[in-house]
Design a protein around this motif. Structure first.
Motif, mmCIF file in Angstrom:
data_model
loop_
_atom_site.group_PDB
_atom_site.id
_atom_site.type_symbol
_atom_site.label_atom_id
_atom_site.label_comp_id
_atom_site.label_asym_id
_atom_site.label_seq_id
_atom_site.Cartn_x
_atom_site.Cartn_y
_atom_site.Cartn_z
ATOM 1 N N ASN A 83 58.803 80.306 65.237
ATOM 2 C CA ASN A 83 59.878 80.888 64.438
ATOM 3 C C ASN A 83 61.035 81.364 65.310
ATOM 4 O O ASN A 83 62.207 81.211 64.956
ATOM 5 C CB ASN A 83 59.335 82.043 63.602
ATOM 6 C CG ASN A 83 58.367 81.584 62.525
ATOM 7 O OD1 ASN A 83 58.378 80.416 62.125
ATOM 8 N ND2 ASN A 83 57.521 82.489 62.068
ATOM 9 N N LYS A 84 60.692 81.959 66.443
ATOM 10 C CA LYS A 84 61.739 82.447 67.343
ATOM 11 C C LYS A 84 62.531 81.268 67.911
ATOM 12 O O LYS A 84 63.769 81.325 68.014
ATOM 13 C CB LYS A 84 61.118 83.268 68.469
ATOM 14 C CG LYS A 84 62.136 83.951 69.363
ATOM 15 C CD LYS A 84 61.468 84.874 70.364
ATOM 16 C CE LYS A 84 60.915 86.111 69.694
ATOM 17 N NZ LYS A 84 60.423 87.101 70.689
ATOM 18 N N THR A 85 61.843 80.199 68.264
ATOM 19 C CA THR A 85 62.508 79.009 68.799
ATOM 20 C C THR A 85 63.363 78.348 67.719
ATOM 21 O O THR A 85 64.487 77.901 67.982
ATOM 22 C CB THR A 85 61.474 78.003 69.337
ATOM 23 O OG1 THR A 85 60.662 78.642 70.325
ATOM 24 C CG2 THR A 85 62.155 76.797 69.962
ATOM 25 N N ALA A 86 62.834 78.281 66.502
ATOM 26 C CA ALA A 86 63.557 77.646 65.402
ATOM 27 C C ALA A 86 64.815 78.411 65.020
ATOM 28 O O ALA A 86 65.731 77.847 64.401
ATOM 29 C CB ALA A 86 62.646 77.512 64.185
ATOM 30 N N SER A 87 64.891 79.681 65.388
ATOM 31 C CA SER A 87 66.051 80.502 65.023
ATOM 32 C C SER A 87 67.186 80.412 66.041
ATOM 33 O O SER A 87 68.238 81.035 65.851
ATOM 34 C CB SER A 87 65.632 81.964 64.861
ATOM 35 O OG SER A 87 65.259 82.526 66.118
#
Length: 223
Positions: A157-161
């Motif tokens: 999720n952090k990477t996708a953001s």
């Protein structure tokens, strides 16, 4: 001559130190196991930054990289660029970060495992954990249960953001901005830090040869 109590003197020095200090620079290192560029960056430039100017920045290490999230109903599966071993090593790193929030503990582990390059395995992870006084049993249990899955979902999720979205690993950000040339890492951190208490290394930096690392491109299998 007026005399001041030790407590008063200590308070004055504390105030002066606070005045000189500033908010730490935020550095993001979006990584994946078995990627040559991630290995190289961890062992060289990033490690140099931690050693020489580590007091002025916070390092957020995110072990997901170019992996993909595959959903089968309520079941979640990770599809990693370099195969199942990468998924295992990414999850182990996430578990180690979960149980060891002190960078002086988890960062040497990262450098140790990355030094094994494409030969990283559970055994090398266990050896690196032992070398850095990390409790292996809880990490091993974590990587194989729901906690490990949840930690990797958080890394996903952090990477996708990321904005802009990452196109390769290692992907580095400084105060939220993508740093394309990681050779400039120390220089940019020193420039971004607004305190007057910059470490000596900030005044000793010199031009660095532009030797780009071997990145792992997104959507390219096993590069």
């Amino acid at each position: 001559m007026a005399k001041f109590s030790p407590a008063f003197v200590a308070a004055v020095f504390a105030c002066l130190a606070t005045a000189n200090a500033a908010e730490k620079v935020k550095v993001g290192f979006y990584s994946e196991a078995l990627c040559p560029g991630c290995d190289q960056l961890a062992e060289t430039t990033m490690n140099k930054a931690v050693r020489e100017i580590g007091d002025i920045f916070e390092l957020d290490f995110v072990p997901w990289g170019n992996a993909k999230l595959v959903k089968h109903g309520s079941h979640v599966q990770f599809d990693c660029q370099h195969g199942p071993t990468e998924c295992i090593m990414n999850t182990i790193e996430a578990c180690i970060l979960h149980y060891n929030t002190d960078r002086s503990v988890w960062w040497p582990y990262v450098v140790c495992t990355e030094a094994h390059g494409y030969s990283q395995t559970i055994n090398t992870a266990k050896e690196c954990a032992a070398q850095n006084n990390i409790t292996w049993d809880e990490v091993y249990e974590c990587h194989g249960n729901q906690l490990g899955v949840d930690l990797e979902l958080a890394a996903h999720n952090k990477t996708a953001s990321l904005n802009p979205p990452h196109t390769y690993t290692p992907w580095v950000t400084v105060n939220g901005k993508h740093l394309e040339n990681t050779n400039d890492l120390l220089t940019i951190i020193c420039k971004e830090y607004e305190g007057s208490d910059k470490p000596p290394a900030c005044s000793q930096l010199h031009a660095v040869e532009d030797t780009r690392i071997q990145v792992c491109r997104r959507d390219v299998v096993g590069n």
